[in-house]
Scaffold this motif. Structure first.
Motif, mmCIF file in Angstrom:
data_model
loop_
_atom_site.group_PDB
_atom_site.id
_atom_site.type_symbol
_atom_site.label_atom_id
_atom_site.label_comp_id
_atom_site.label_asym_id
_atom_site.label_seq_id
_atom_site.Cartn_x
_atom_site.Cartn_y
_atom_site.Cartn_z
ATOM 1 N N THR A 265 -38.721 -19.856 30.919
ATOM 2 C CA THR A 265 -39.377 -19.932 32.228
ATOM 3 C C THR A 265 -39.511 -21.385 32.671
ATOM 4 N N TYR A 266 -39.892 -22.249 31.748
ATOM 5 C CA TYR A 266 -39.973 -23.683 32.047
ATOM 6 C C TYR A 266 -38.609 -24.192 32.518
ATOM 7 N N CYS A 267 -37.552 -23.774 31.827
ATOM 8 C CA CYS A 267 -36.190 -24.190 32.201
ATOM 9 C C CYS A 267 -35.798 -23.638 33.572
ATOM 10 N N HIS A 268 -36.154 -22.367 33.847
ATOM 11 C CA HIS A 268 -35.879 -21.795 35.168
ATOM 12 C C HIS A 268 -36.510 -22.667 36.262
ATOM 13 N N LEU A 269 -37.779 -23.018 36.062
ATOM 14 C CA LEU A 269 -38.498 -23.830 37.058
ATOM 15 C C LEU A 269 -37.890 -25.225 37.155
ATOM 16 N N LEU A 270 -37.607 -25.821 36.025
ATOM 17 C CA LEU A 270 -37.039 -27.170 35.990
ATOM 18 C C LEU A 270 -35.692 -27.226 36.707
ATOM 19 N N CYS A 271 -34.792 -26.304 36.356
ATOM 20 C CA CYS A 271 -33.454 -26.294 36.972
ATOM 21 C C CYS A 271 -33.532 -25.951 38.456
ATOM 22 N N GLY A 272 -34.416 -25.003 38.811
ATOM 23 C CA GLY A 272 -34.567 -24.644 40.212
ATOM 24 C C GLY A 272 -35.082 -25.802 41.047
ATOM 25 N N LEU A 273 -36.039 -26.558 40.506
ATOM 26 C CA LEU A 273 -36.620 -27.673 41.259
ATOM 27 C C LEU A 273 -35.669 -28.860 41.333
ATOM 28 N N ILE A 274 -34.837 -29.045 40.335
ATOM 29 C CA ILE A 274 -33.810 -30.089 40.419
ATOM 30 C C ILE A 274 -32.870 -29.802 41.592
ATOM 31 N N GLN A 275 -32.590 -28.510 41.820
ATOM 32 C CA GLN A 275 -31.662 -28.101 42.883
ATOM 33 C C GLN A 275 -32.412 -27.503 44.076
ATOM 34 N N GLU B 100 -46.257 -14.967 37.506
ATOM 35 C CA GLU B 100 -46.526 -15.580 36.206
ATOM 36 C C GLU B 100 -45.798 -16.913 36.080
ATOM 37 N N SER B 101 -44.583 -17.009 36.621
ATOM 38 C CA SER B 101 -43.833 -18.268 36.584
ATOM 39 C C SER B 101 -44.554 -19.350 37.382
ATOM 40 N N LEU B 102 -45.100 -18.980 38.535
ATOM 41 C CA LEU B 102 -45.831 -19.952 39.342
ATOM 42 C C LEU B 102 -47.163 -20.334 38.690
ATOM 43 N N ARG B 103 -47.744 -19.416 37.934
ATOM 44 C CA ARG B 103 -48.943 -19.772 37.174
ATOM 45 C C ARG B 103 -48.607 -20.822 36.117
ATOM 46 N N ILE B 104 -47.448 -20.665 35.479
ATOM 47 C CA ILE B 104 -46.996 -21.662 34.507
ATOM 48 C C ILE B 104 -46.707 -22.997 35.201
ATOM 49 N N LEU B 105 -46.115 -22.917 36.408
ATOM 50 C CA LEU B 105 -45.844 -24.147 37.158
ATOM 51 C C LEU B 105 -47.143 -24.878 37.482
ATOM 52 N N GLU B 106 -48.202 -24.138 37.808
ATOM 53 C CA GLU B 106 -49.484 -24.765 38.114
ATOM 54 C C GLU B 106 -49.989 -25.611 36.941
ATOM 55 N N SER B 107 -49.698 -25.171 35.718
ATOM 56 C CA SER B 107 -50.167 -25.913 34.549
ATOM 57 C C SER B 107 -49.160 -26.964 34.071
ATOM 58 N N ASP B 108 -47.875 -26.777 34.392
ATOM 59 C CA ASP B 108 -46.834 -27.641 33.811
ATOM 60 C C ASP B 108 -46.093 -28.522 34.812
ATOM 61 N N TRP B 109 -46.509 -28.545 36.088
ATOM 62 C CA TRP B 109 -45.697 -29.247 37.078
ATOM 63 C C TRP B 109 -45.586 -30.746 36.805
ATOM 64 N N GLU B 110 -46.616 -31.342 36.244
ATOM 65 C CA GLU B 110 -46.532 -32.777 35.958
ATOM 66 C C GLU B 110 -45.474 -33.078 34.900
ATOM 67 N N GLU B 111 -45.410 -32.228 33.870
ATOM 68 C CA GLU B 111 -44.375 -32.399 32.836
ATOM 69 C C GLU B 111 -42.987 -32.176 33.420
ATOM 70 N N ILE B 112 -42.858 -31.161 34.299
ATOM 71 C CA ILE B 112 -41.564 -30.899 34.938
ATOM 72 C C ILE B 112 -41.134 -32.108 35.763
ATOM 73 N N CYS B 113 -42.061 -32.683 36.525
ATOM 74 C CA CYS B 113 -41.724 -33.859 37.336
ATOM 75 C C CYS B 113 -41.308 -35.040 36.459
ATOM 76 N N ASN B 114 -41.966 -35.227 35.324
ATOM 77 C CA ASN B 114 -41.577 -36.303 34.411
ATOM 78 C C ASN B 114 -40.183 -36.071 33.853
ATOM 79 N N ASP B 115 -39.866 -34.812 33.523
ATOM 80 C CA ASP B 115 -38.529 -34.497 33.002
ATOM 81 C C ASP B 115 -37.454 -34.731 34.065
ATOM 82 N N ILE B 116 -37.769 -34.385 35.328
ATOM 83 C CA ILE B 116 -36.811 -34.627 36.416
ATOM 84 C C ILE B 116 -36.656 -36.127 36.631
#
Length: 529
Positions: free
Chosen positions: A177-187, A204-220
């Motif tokens: 799910t983290y990868c789905h969000l990460l790849c989707g936000l990159i594109q 549920e994916s957006l609930r995970i994004l609410e908690s993990d968006w800062e990490e996703i942004c750092n990875d991007i």
């Protein structure tokens, strides 16, 4: 297709005749005299449930090469999720079965293209998952239908933002799910369609994004998985290949834009902001998923339409949504007369004579249990779903999903089905201004007197006190059908118990189901345990 619907009765009879003719010499039909006409079929072949044919299915799984259920070879078994019935089943599949499903998907896509012509060649954020497959003693593949489709039909995922290698390698649903969000936000600027099997998955994916968006942004921003959220080697390798196509300057700008959006106090309309070119959200919104519709609507905002997906089961396609632009509360499913043979069993008190009806004989407004006959050896098979006939599309009925027949609460011979439970919970929580993230219930029949227990996980707890929850508990207790409330007045059933669980409880419930073999893509929270 619409011509077939106009002549639905004759098309259904021709379909059944073909199935009976082809499979006349099978062990199963020979037990009942190998009937060759619809009348003989209905009088000689009994209506069955999975347990009645489990022995024949086990024979095939164990290597019996005789025509046990059908003449065509079984190419695989679809494993049902088991989240509604509590039991895992393996459903036989033939090549003709898969071909029929493919035709149904093509029809559905045509109606979607008619309603949403602006959908083009953009990317799809597809929240799909694969689980491990296994083989029976005879070497026949067993797995979830979504897993089989993704692995055997590469075109299915060709537009997905998540690389194929990630989807088929992600054994941990949260990491994927983290990868789905990460790849989707990159594109994110290329995404025009957001899709999942069930509405719960998107929420549920957006609930995970609410908690993990800062990490996703750092990875991007860094172009690497420095967050430590992804540990699976194949997921890491697939990400490393994907990120090569995006330069540092673009990644930094993208991360800054996502940070600004996700830092907003309100996430209303977040999908439209994160994916500015998105034109459609597609997912199942009926049955148990109706609970997540208000939340999904809030995430989508007023400009991004949501379309209800079709009516699938492990046994085949039970109906398609021929009006994908319809309001979510009005989604109905048109049966496909050339895909499988349908019969409809009126419910209990409405059917003292035990009659069963053909599609053209059903009555609008009445509820029925679905009985199907398909190409893969299921004859007069009870799927276990209850539907209401909403209308007719030319000559075939359109069905509104009601509930699973065995998903009921009962402690003293009363009955509250999952649809009634869901309606009451949604109405009471809305009136109280409480956002219920998820819920389930069970009948505690060991207590004296017996009573219902309902578990709520709240999205937010601010402003919610014991007094408000007690009022909700009392309102729910008064809102069920007369069979229940009458026994409450007679004190045969004790007052309802409302339990508030910790945040993340239903996520752990899902994780347990996934560990036991349920596909995350097919998971549905059991409403009545």
């Amino acid at each position: 297709f619409e011509r077939a619907c106009e002549n639905g009765a004759s098309v259904q009879e021709e379909l059944l005749a073909g199935i009976l003719r082809k499979n006349a010499s099978t062990d199963y039909l020979q037990k009942f005299g190998s009937p060759q006409t619809p009348a003989a079929y209905k009088s000689q072949v009994p209506i069955v449930s999975y347990e009645d044919v489990a022995g024949e299915i086990e024979r095939i799984a164990s290597g019996d090469e005789s025509p046990v259920l059908c003449q065509d070879p079984i190419i695989c078994f679809f494993a049902s999720s088991g989240t509604s019935s509590g039991k895992h089943k393996i459903i036989p599949v033939t090549a003709e079965n898969m071909s029929a499903t493919t035709r149904a998907i093509e029809l559905s896509s045509a109606y979607k293209a008619r309603c949403f012509p602006e959908l083009g060649s953009g990317r799809v954020l597809g929240l799909y998952y694969c689980i491990d497959q296994f083989h029976t003693k005879a070497g026949i593949l067993v797995g979830a239908g979504t897993t089989y489709t993704i692995k055997n039909y590469r075109n299915f995922s060709s537009k997905f933002t998540t690389p194929y290698e990630m989807i088929v390698s992600g054994s941990n649903w949260r990491e994927l799910t983290y990868c789905h969000l990460l790849c989707g936000l990159i594109q994110r600027d290329a995404v025009e369609h957001i899709e999942s099997m069930f509405a719960y998955t998107i929420c549920e994916s957006l609930r995970i994004l609410e908690s993990d968006w800062e990490e996703i942004c750092n990875d991007i921003r860094t172009g690497s998985l420095i967050s430590g959220k992804v540990t699976h080697a194949k997921l890491q390798e697939a990400f490393a290949r994907l990120i090569l196509d995006y330069n540092e300057l673009d990644r930094v700008r993208n991360a800054e834009a996502i940070t600004k959006i996700c830092s907003r106090k309100s996430w209303s309309g977040i999908l439209s902001l994160l994916f500015p070119r998105a034109k459609l959200v597609s997912t199942v919104v009926t049955g148990g998923m109706a609970h997540f519709v208000p939340q999904l609507r809030d995430y989508a905002g007023v400009k991004l339409p949501i379309s209800g997906k079709d009516y699938y089961s492990s046994e085949g396609v039970l109906g398609i949504n021929t009006n994908p632009a319809s309001p979510l509360e009005e989604v109905v499913f048109t049966i496909l007369p050339h895909i499988m043979y349908h019969e409809f069993l009126p419910l209990g008190a409405n059917n003292p004579a035990g009659e069963i009806l053909a599609p053209h004989e059903v009555v609008v407004g009445q509820e029925y249990e679905i009985v199907i006959t398909n190409f893969a050896g299921l004859y007069r098979y009870r799927v276990g779903d209850v539907v209401k006939v909403s209308s007719f599309f030319h000559g075939v009925p359109q069905l509104a999903f009601s509930h699973r027949k065995n998903a009921v609460l009962s402690v003293q011979n009363e009955m509250v089905d999952e649809q009634e439970l869901q309606n009451v919970v949604m109405e009471v929580s809305k009136e109280a201004g409480i956002e219920v993230a998820n819920f389930t219930a069970y009948g505690n029949s060991t207590a004296v007197p017996a009573h219902y227990v309902i578990f709520w996980e709240l999205k937010r707890r601010e402003g919610i006190n014991r007094e408000l929850l007690e009022r909700c508990c009392s309102s729910i207790d008064r809102s069920f059908n007369p069979g229940y409330t009458g026994k409450r007045l007679d004190e045969v059933i004790d007052s309802l118990e409302l339990v508030i669980v910790k945040e993340g409880t239903f996520e752990r419930l899902m994780e347990e189901a996934v560990r036991n073999g349920t596909s995350p893509a097919q998971y549905k929270t059991p409403r009545c345990v």
